[in-house]
Write an enzyme that holds these catalytic residues in place. Structure first.
Site, PDB file in Angstrom:
ATOM      1  CE  LYS A  76      -3.825   2.115   2.624  1.00 44.57           C
ATOM      2  NZ  LYS A  76      -4.746   1.937   3.777  1.00 44.57           N
ATOM      3  CB  SER A 119      -7.810   3.889   2.649  1.00 46.34           C
ATOM      4  OG  SER A 119      -7.009   3.406   3.726  1.00 46.34           O
ATOM      5  CB  SER A 158      -8.306   1.095   5.715  1.00 44.09           C
ATOM      6  OG  SER A 158      -8.966   2.334   5.826  1.00 44.09           O
TER       7      SER A 158
END
Length: 395
Positions: free
Chosen positions: A35, A112, A136
């Site tokens: 990420k 996210s 997330s």
């Protein structure tokens, strides 16, 4: 950096970040996606926002979580798209685009950690690292149909990771099968499997299921019954709206501290969905911190007293199936509130939570999720393997 971005949109646009293994071990030959809030040495950490990228130096070292996987033989195959500075659960990014959900291309991937979930679900990576503050990792795992883990708060170092709301932030991870999820977990947690660890007693958090869409709640109850899980528990110490409000205020105040100075100085451009969230966080009254922190301490004590060290409670990883790309603002708002309330159960108390892609509703993935007491991460990982279908794949 030498590979192009993927057609799925899972990876940050432009040349693909790469990182060769630094050692050999149990992850030899496996591909890992990271990420874009987590440092990979020599690669920009853009946090999904051009102004952040332009105002921060390229990191020279890997975050410890990345270094651990590379040392075990894994190869980094790219940095993945994230909602801007992690402030969303939908999975969209105004600058980098919305990764395409492989399980439902006309629906949101969840955020996210959207790109990381999509990379694993789409077989573009075997493992992926994400971050989870309010859900997330858990939400995109449910929306995209992959295994995932949010660890006990503090078990995995946050060095080299964007500080967002540090008393809630965790590094989580995704995999397509439970065995690899557990294998990566032992590396990241720095532990060995305990053969003598007794299995957790499974219960249903009935009040948490009541927050789910009716079809999802019904499917989760049916799955629990089919698996002999009959004990019921109450997870919310206070009404769920209060749980969500406490989370939103405390998270917002931590965001105000961690990111407020940069936002005020830089005045960055945010996408239209994200800008109001940061405006709201920066406008919070610091005097709210003391009463809501007391609320958090009191409810955490009560929750831990109920949960104990030997139970795992079933609850929804997300309140429903993946939202349509065309979902209205009202639909998104309702989802966001309920998802934050569910995510805050583990968040307020720093609990580990696992997501298993064992259900479908209306042909769409639904993650079955369990929370357990602090430090019970390894037993949750064992539970994931125990519950996995014999062929290792989700139905």
């Amino acid at each position: 950096m030498n590979a192009s971005s993927s057609p799925s949109g899972a990876f940050v646009p432009g040349p693909r970040a790469q990182g060769e293994p630094t050692g050999a071990g149990v992850l030899d030959g496996l591909r890992v996606a990271v990420k874009d809030l987590i440092d990979l040495g020599g690669t920009p950490t853009t946090c999904g926002n051009p102004d952040w990228a332009a105002s921060h130096a390229v990191p020279t070292q890997d975050a410890p979580c990345v270094a651990a996987l590379r040392a075990a033989g894994a190869r980094i195959v790219g940095k993945t798209v994230t909602d801007e500075l992690a402030f969303s659960l939908e999975g969209e990014n105004a600058f980098h685009g919305t990764p395409r959900n492989p399980a439902a291309p006309d629906r949101l991937p969840g955020g996210s950690s959207s790109g990381s979930a999509v990379a694993v679900a789409g077989h573009e990576a075997d493992l992926a690292l994400g971050t989870d503050t309010g859900g997330s990792v858990r939400v995109p795992a449910s929306f995209c149909g992959v295994h995932a883990m949010r660890p006990t708060h503090g078990r995995i170092s946050l060095a080299g990771v964007l500080p967002f709301a540090e008393s809630y932030d965790t590094v989580g991870w995704f995999a397509r099968d439970a065995a690899l999820l557990r294998q990566a977990g032992h590396l990241l947690l720095g532990t060995q499997r305990r053969a003598d660890a007794p299995p957790l007693r499974l219960c249903v958090a009935e009040d948490a299921l009541a927050l789910a869409e009716p079809a999802v709640a019904q499917a989760l109850r049916a799955w629990a019954q089919a698996n002999g899980i009959t004990a019921s528990r109450q997870a919310f110490v206070k009404p769920w709206h209060e749980t969500q409000e406490a989370y939103s205020v405390l998270q917002g105040l931590e965001i105000r501290t961690a990111l407020g100075p940069w936002i005020r100085e830089r005045r960055p451009a945010f996408g239209p969905a994200i800008a109001p969230r940061f405006e709201g966080a920066l406008a919070l009254d610091p005097a709210l911190e003391a009463p809501w922190s007391r609320w958090r301490e009191e409810t955490t004590r009560e929750l831990l007293a109920r949960l104990g060290p030997d139970e795992a409670w079933l609850l929804p990883a997300a309140p429903g199936v993946a939202l349509p790309l065309s979902a209205s603002g009202e639909q998104r708002g309702a989802f966001y509130e309920q998802a934050l309330a569910l995510g805050a159960l583990a968040g307020h108390a720093g609990l580990p939570q696992i997501v298993l892609p064992l259900l479908q509703v209306q042909g769409l993935p639904v993650g079955i999720s369990f929370i357990a007491g602090p430090g019970q991460d390894e037993r949750l990982l064992d539970l994931a393997v125990t519950l996995a279908p014999k062929n290792g794949s989700a139905p």
